[in-house]
Design a protein around this motif. Structure first.
Motif, mmCIF file in Angstrom:
data_model
loop_
_atom_site.group_PDB
_atom_site.id
_atom_site.type_symbol
_atom_site.label_atom_id
_atom_site.label_comp_id
_atom_site.label_asym_id
_atom_site.label_seq_id
_atom_site.Cartn_x
_atom_site.Cartn_y
_atom_site.Cartn_z
ATOM 1 N N ASP A 224 -0.681 -19.330 -26.269
ATOM 2 C CA ASP A 224 0.258 -20.445 -26.399
ATOM 3 C C ASP A 224 -0.221 -21.512 -27.371
ATOM 4 O OD1 ASP A 224 1.927 -19.276 -24.511
ATOM 5 O OD2 ASP A 224 0.903 -20.257 -22.840
ATOM 6 N N ASP B 207 -3.044 -23.324 -27.013
ATOM 7 C CA ASP B 207 -3.866 -24.348 -26.371
ATOM 8 C C ASP B 207 -5.343 -23.986 -26.505
ATOM 9 O OD1 ASP B 207 -1.596 -25.737 -25.472
ATOM 10 O OD2 ASP B 207 -1.452 -24.448 -23.702
ATOM 11 N N THR C 117 -5.630 -20.049 -26.684
ATOM 12 C CA THR C 117 -4.805 -19.126 -25.911
ATOM 13 C C THR C 117 -3.634 -18.652 -26.758
ATOM 14 O OG1 THR C 117 -3.329 -20.839 -25.048
ATOM 15 C CG2 THR C 117 -5.395 -20.452 -23.835
#
Length: 354
Positions: A230, A232, A228
């Motif tokens: 972010d 992750d 993702t």
């Protein structure tokens, strides 16, 4: 129930082709539960593709069939749940629940619709031997006043329009176009129609595997991940269609990458609690009791897969193996590589839907 076409009936099927053929009737390919609706007065039954009744799961459609369909008819179509964000297959899947109380609650919270696209019988007349062009005309005329829960799918014989639908309607959750021979009869369980679906590729991280049901020395499926924004690693789906010899080779090749859950981004897999697993995108949408345990791997290997489209953050269907990508950095396998269909309103496809 006494109809000229009686349940169970296996629906007519479509075979995949790479491009939209000329000289046919074209419809959007709806992404829901294929179902044939039988109505004889107050008796209503919704059959499924495998001939199992689905009536108990959709009480609101039973009421809709009684109110909106002709007194005696058999109609082929698709059960869908429409939202302002497009079709919601996840919500549809939740309806297959053993508890009648939960089914009633979901019927009120997320009511389903029925998209009609073929007429098999009307009154005492069996339409299955008639050409599709005649069945389509009768369907449109018969359901002209239907709604708000039962709708007739749009159709066209113009190839340019079908090409436009193929690209535009994906943004509403539809997954392609169906082409039907205009002069063809209705042939249950025969692949005489054509389906044209979107085909794409994505580079994914192999983050784990499940052991094949035949034993512990072969890979059953590979678990795929994408990073993702972010950073992750999210679970996006699986691939599992391999010859047995390849399954055994993969098992041996992957052993050096086996790690512990403490050192793996999907440490929820150590507990395999269904609610936790589904929350993180790794669970089974089809069988809540399925064994979801897996062997964690260090996310170092990249595979290119084929997929048709996304549903939320996951592949809608099982992805297909394309090739290994030893040249790719796993961290470069992000959601940013995926196509983003242009948003399209269901109400612009079928007025009153969504």
């Amino acid at each position: 129930m006494q109809l000229p076409v009686m349940p169970p009936v296996r629906p007519m099927l479509a075979k995949s082709v790479p491009s939209i053929p000329p000289g046919a009737s074209y419809e959007p390919k709806w992404d829901g539960f294929r179902s044939i609706c039988f109505r004889d007065g107050d008796e209503v039954e919704f059959g499924s593709r495998n001939e199992r009744p689905m009536t108990r799961y959709f009480p609101e459609l039973v009421a809709a069939a009684t109110a909106e369909l002709p007194e005696r008819c058999v109609v082929d179509g698709e059960i869908v749940i429409a939202t302002d964000r497009g079709l919601d297959f996840e919500a549809l899947q939740l309806r297959l629940h053993p508890a009648a109380s939960r089914v009633r609650m979901l019927a009120e919270k997320t009511p389903a619709s029925f998209i009609a696209f073929d007429l098999l019988a009307l009154g005492d007349d069996d339409y299955t031997d008639r050409p599709f062009s005649e069945r389509r005309a009768a369907l449109v005329e018969t359901l002209a006043d239907a709604g708000p829960s039962i709708h007739v799918t749009p159709a066209t014989t113009d190839l340019d329009t079908a090409q436009r639908w193929f690209h535009e309607f994906e943004g509403a959750g539809l997954d392609g176009v169906i082409a039907k021979p205009l002069d063809g009869p209705y042939l249950p369980d025969k692949r005489v129609m054509y389906k044209i679906k979107h085909a794409r590729t994505a580079d994914c991280v192999v983050a784990g595997y499940r052991v094949h049901k035949s034993g512990d020395d072969a890979v059953g499926s590979l678990l795929l991940g994408l990073y993702t924004a972010d950073g992750d690693l999210a679970s996006v789906g699986v691939i599992g269609a391999f010859p047995m010899a390849t399954r055994r080779e993969l098992f041996t090749e992957l052993q050096p990458l086996v790690t512990t859950f403490e050192e793996h981004p999907w440490n929820w897999g150590a507990h395999v609690e269904p609610d936790v697993v589904r929350r993180y995108g790794g669970g089974s949408r089809w069988n809540a009791g399925k064994d979801l345990s897996f062997v964690p791997l260090r996310p170092e290997r990249v595979v290119e897969v084929r997929y048709d489209h996304m549903e939320g953050q996951r592949f809608r269907h099982t992805a297909q193996f394309n090739r290994w990508r030893p040249d790719r950095d796993p961290r470069s396998c992000t959601y940013a590589q995926l196509d983003q269909p242009v948003t399209f309103r269901l109400g612009d496809i079928v007025p009153g839907l969504g």
